[in-house]
Design a protein around this motif. Structure first.
Motif, PDB file in Angstrom:
ATOM      1  N   UNK A  82      -3.463  19.063  21.409  1.00  0.00           N
ATOM      2  CA  UNK A  82      -4.197  19.838  22.420  1.00  0.00           C
ATOM      3  C   UNK A  82      -4.851  21.075  21.816  1.00  0.00           C
ATOM      4  N   UNK A  83      -4.116  21.747  20.956  1.00  0.00           N
ATOM      5  CA  UNK A  83      -4.628  23.000  20.394  1.00  0.00           C
ATOM      6  C   UNK A  83      -5.654  22.754  19.307  1.00  0.00           C
ATOM      7  N   UNK A  84      -5.448  21.709  18.533  1.00  0.00           N
ATOM      8  CA  UNK A  84      -6.262  21.502  17.344  1.00  0.00           C
ATOM      9  C   UNK A  84      -7.620  20.861  17.635  1.00  0.00           C
ATOM     10  N   UNK A  85      -7.628  19.884  18.542  1.00  0.00           N
ATOM     11  CA  UNK A  85      -8.841  19.087  18.741  1.00  0.00           C
ATOM     12  C   UNK A  85      -9.820  19.762  19.709  1.00  0.00           C
ATOM     13  N   UNK A 183     -19.734  11.265  10.428  1.00  0.00           N
ATOM     14  CA  UNK A 183     -19.214  10.839  11.733  1.00  0.00           C
ATOM     15  C   UNK A 183     -18.672   9.408  11.667  1.00  0.00           C
ATOM     16  N   UNK A 184     -17.635   9.149  12.425  1.00  0.00           N
ATOM     17  CA  UNK A 184     -16.960   7.847  12.365  1.00  0.00           C
ATOM     18  C   UNK A 184     -17.881   6.696  12.780  1.00  0.00           C
ATOM     19  N   UNK A 185     -18.812   7.010  13.669  1.00  0.00           N
ATOM     20  CA  UNK A 185     -19.768   6.001  14.125  1.00  0.00           C
ATOM     21  C   UNK A 185     -20.565   5.456  12.926  1.00  0.00           C
ATOM     22  N   UNK A 186     -20.958   6.327  12.034  1.00  0.00           N
ATOM     23  CA  UNK A 186     -21.743   5.899  10.871  1.00  0.00           C
ATOM     24  C   UNK A 186     -20.894   5.031   9.942  1.00  0.00           C
ATOM     25  N   UNK A 187     -19.646   5.428   9.767  1.00  0.00           N
ATOM     26  CA  UNK A 187     -18.735   4.606   8.964  1.00  0.00           C
ATOM     27  C   UNK A 187     -18.647   3.197   9.536  1.00  0.00           C
ATOM     28  N   UNK A 188     -18.461   3.112  10.850  1.00  0.00           N
ATOM     29  CA  UNK A 188     -18.316   1.791  11.481  1.00  0.00           C
ATOM     30  C   UNK A 188     -19.572   0.960  11.292  1.00  0.00           C
ATOM     31  N   UNK A 189     -20.735   1.592  11.509  1.00  0.00           N
ATOM     32  CA  UNK A 189     -21.999   0.860  11.384  1.00  0.00           C
ATOM     33  C   UNK A 189     -22.195   0.314   9.977  1.00  0.00           C
ATOM     34  N   UNK A 229      -3.947   8.480  12.082  1.00  0.00           N
ATOM     35  CA  UNK A 229      -4.711   9.662  11.708  1.00  0.00           C
ATOM     36  C   UNK A 229      -5.610   9.946  12.903  1.00  0.00           C
ATOM     37  N   UNK A 230      -5.536  11.160  13.402  1.00  0.00           N
ATOM     38  CA  UNK A 230      -6.291  11.547  14.587  1.00  0.00           C
ATOM     39  C   UNK A 230      -7.535  12.284  14.124  1.00  0.00           C
ATOM     40  N   UNK A 231      -8.687  11.806  14.587  1.00  0.00           N
ATOM     41  CA  UNK A 231      -9.931  12.380  14.085  1.00  0.00           C
ATOM     42  C   UNK A 231     -10.866  12.777  15.207  1.00  0.00           C
ATOM     43  N   UNK A 232     -11.558  13.873  14.993  1.00  0.00           N
ATOM     44  CA  UNK A 232     -12.673  14.209  15.859  1.00  0.00           C
ATOM     45  C   UNK A 232     -13.767  13.186  15.528  1.00  0.00           C
ATOM     46  N   UNK A 236     -15.780  17.380  13.373  1.00  0.00           N
ATOM     47  CA  UNK A 236     -16.089  18.803  13.571  1.00  0.00           C
ATOM     48  C   UNK A 236     -14.867  19.670  13.273  1.00  0.00           C
ATOM     49  N   UNK A 237     -13.685  19.117  13.476  1.00  0.00           N
ATOM     50  CA  UNK A 237     -12.451  19.779  13.027  1.00  0.00           C
ATOM     51  C   UNK A 237     -11.712  18.784  12.133  1.00  0.00           C
ATOM     52  N   UNK A 238     -10.885  19.276  11.220  1.00  0.00           N
ATOM     53  CA  UNK A 238     -10.225  18.358  10.290  1.00  0.00           C
ATOM     54  C   UNK A 238      -9.243  17.414  10.992  1.00  0.00           C
ATOM     55  N   UNK A 239      -9.014  16.243  10.412  1.00  0.00           N
ATOM     56  CA  UNK A 239      -8.086  15.279  11.005  1.00  0.00           C
ATOM     57  C   UNK A 239      -6.620  15.728  10.921  1.00  0.00           C
TER      58      UNK A 239
END
Ligand code: ATP
Ligand code: MG
Length: 382
Positions: A82-85, A183-189, A229-232, A236-239
């Motif tokens: 909650x605090x980090x993301x 961004x994760x979207x680019x990785x997936x693509x 691993x929790x990622x923005x 925008x903030x580190x995982x």
């Protein structure tokens, strides 16, 4: 063996923008010069000059900097999300293997480990498995670096069986552009376009939805997986990383086969993780009993077994099964391990035309500590 050429120091000082004199202060200690086949490269063994630990500088015709993959903050308590993301959180599976950055450089693919070394073994396996995909990928995205986890049972670092990996496989979890994570979207693509595997995306949750996150983790507990691993979505903030009770205990069990090597370092950190889990999941007495028994056994059983093995004259070493496609590949790998100062022995188990199966045994400190203990009866610690 690892002799480097005369031009390498001026070339590196140029690339880093520091004088040769300043560079020489770091050479051998913080920056190590290495060579794989004809390619000379430099490894940052710690954070220095604004580069992360594990940064590699490939020193061919046109030097190329492969930045280190950032260290990931560990969560003890899921509530911390909650605090980090910021808002949305992508929940990716954390796979239990070793970190490999893949690059295509001056016409060849190289696989670089977390520490910044080109691993000849990993390089040869990835070339064989994904050579064409990666070549095509890099025709379009020349400056990107793929970052992923090598998992499975056929590697010299982390042996953990994944049904989806069959011996050796590579799962991409990020793409780096310079020192930035895309961004994760680019990785997936990109991964999809070039038929490369990625780690599983398990869910996307709101940062305040801790109960959904907990459901995902409960499932991983049941499936005996490492964690998340929790990622923005846009980094925008580190995982953040978070591992299951299962793997926290399993790591201890693995490590305690060699109490004076991994065992020592693993114990306290994993216990701290379990303390936070016991608190946050509010274990009842039954759960506490069940987990405490598992933990106690994980600490003692493998350590006692190793001591018995040593007493019976066995060598205490970790064993790995490796597959090579040529004798040259095997020789390169042996030379690499020697240059890192690893103490090991290898044994060819099977030699066929298209592959050579080798057993690698890495010697453990525990071997000599246990030997002395058995000889003298004295404890190695007070
Ligand atoms: P760190 O890498 O954070 O300094 P460490 O070397 O002890 O610590 P781990 O505790 O295993 O490594 O956690 C981070 C590593 O997890 C990453 O370097 C990467 O190799 C691995 N990993 C597995 N799956 C993922 C994923 N989905 N996203 C990011 N990293 C992942
Ligand atoms: Mg790991």
């Amino acid at each position: 063996m690892n002799e480097t050429s005369r031009e390498i120091v001026p070339k590196l000082s140029n690339t880093l923008g520091i004088s040769e004199k300043d560079l020489k202060k770091h050479l051998g200690r913080s920056i190590r010069l290495m060579k794989y086949k004809d390619l000379e490269y430099a490894v940052f063994r710690r954070e220095l000059l604004g580069f992360r630990e594990g940064t590699t500088i490939l020193l061919g015709e046109e030097p190329f900097i492969v930045h280190g993959y950032p260290s990931i903050q560990r969560l003890a308590l899921l509530e911390g999300v909650r605090k980090h993301m910021i808002d949305k959180v992508v929940v990716e599976e954390k796979m239990n293997g070793y970190n490999v950055r893949t690059v295509y450089y001056e016409g060849k693919i190289y696989a670089i480990t977390r520490g910044g070394y080109i691993c000849p073994y990993t390089t040869s396996r990835i070339r064989k498995l994904y050579g064409k995909n990666i070549e095509f990928l890099y025709k379009e995205y020349g400056n990107y670096v793929l970052v992923g986890e090598v998992v499975g049972t056929e590697n010299p670092y982390v042996v953990y069986d994944y049904p989806e990996a069959r011996g050796f496989d590579y799962f991409i979890f990020d793409i780096m552009d310079g020192d930035k994570l895309l961004p994760l979207r680019i990785k997936r693509e990109i991964a999809e376009k070039y038929s490369m595997k990625t780690v599983r995306e398990l869910s996307v949750v709101d940062k305040n939805d801790i109960s959904s996150l907990r459901l995902v983790i409960n499932n991983l507990e049941k499936e005996k997986r490492e964690g998340v691993v929790l990622k923005d979505p846009d980094h925008r903030v580190p995982p953040l990383k978070y591992t299951t009770v299962y793997i926290n205990i399993k790591d201890i069990e693995e490590g305690m086969r060699y109490p004076f090597d991994e065992g020592r370092g693993y114990l306290f950190s994993r216990i701290v993780r379990l303390i936070a889990q016991g608190y946050e999941y509010n274990w009842n007495n039954d759960e506490l009993n069940r987990i405490a028994l598992k933990l106690g056994k994980a600490i003692l059983e493998p350590a006692i077994k190793s001591l018995k093995q040593r007493a019976e004259g066995e060598i205490i070493a970790s064993s790995y099964i490796l597959v090579f496609y040529s004798m040259g590949d095997l020789e390169d790998f042996i030379e690499f391990l020697e240059s890192l100062g690893v103490e090991f022995i290898t044994r060819v188990l099977e030699e066929r035309e298209e592959k050579i199966i080798v057993e690698l045994m890495k010697m453990k400190e525990t071997h000599s500590t246990y030997s002395k203990m058995l000889e003298t009866g004295y404890s190695p610690l007070d």
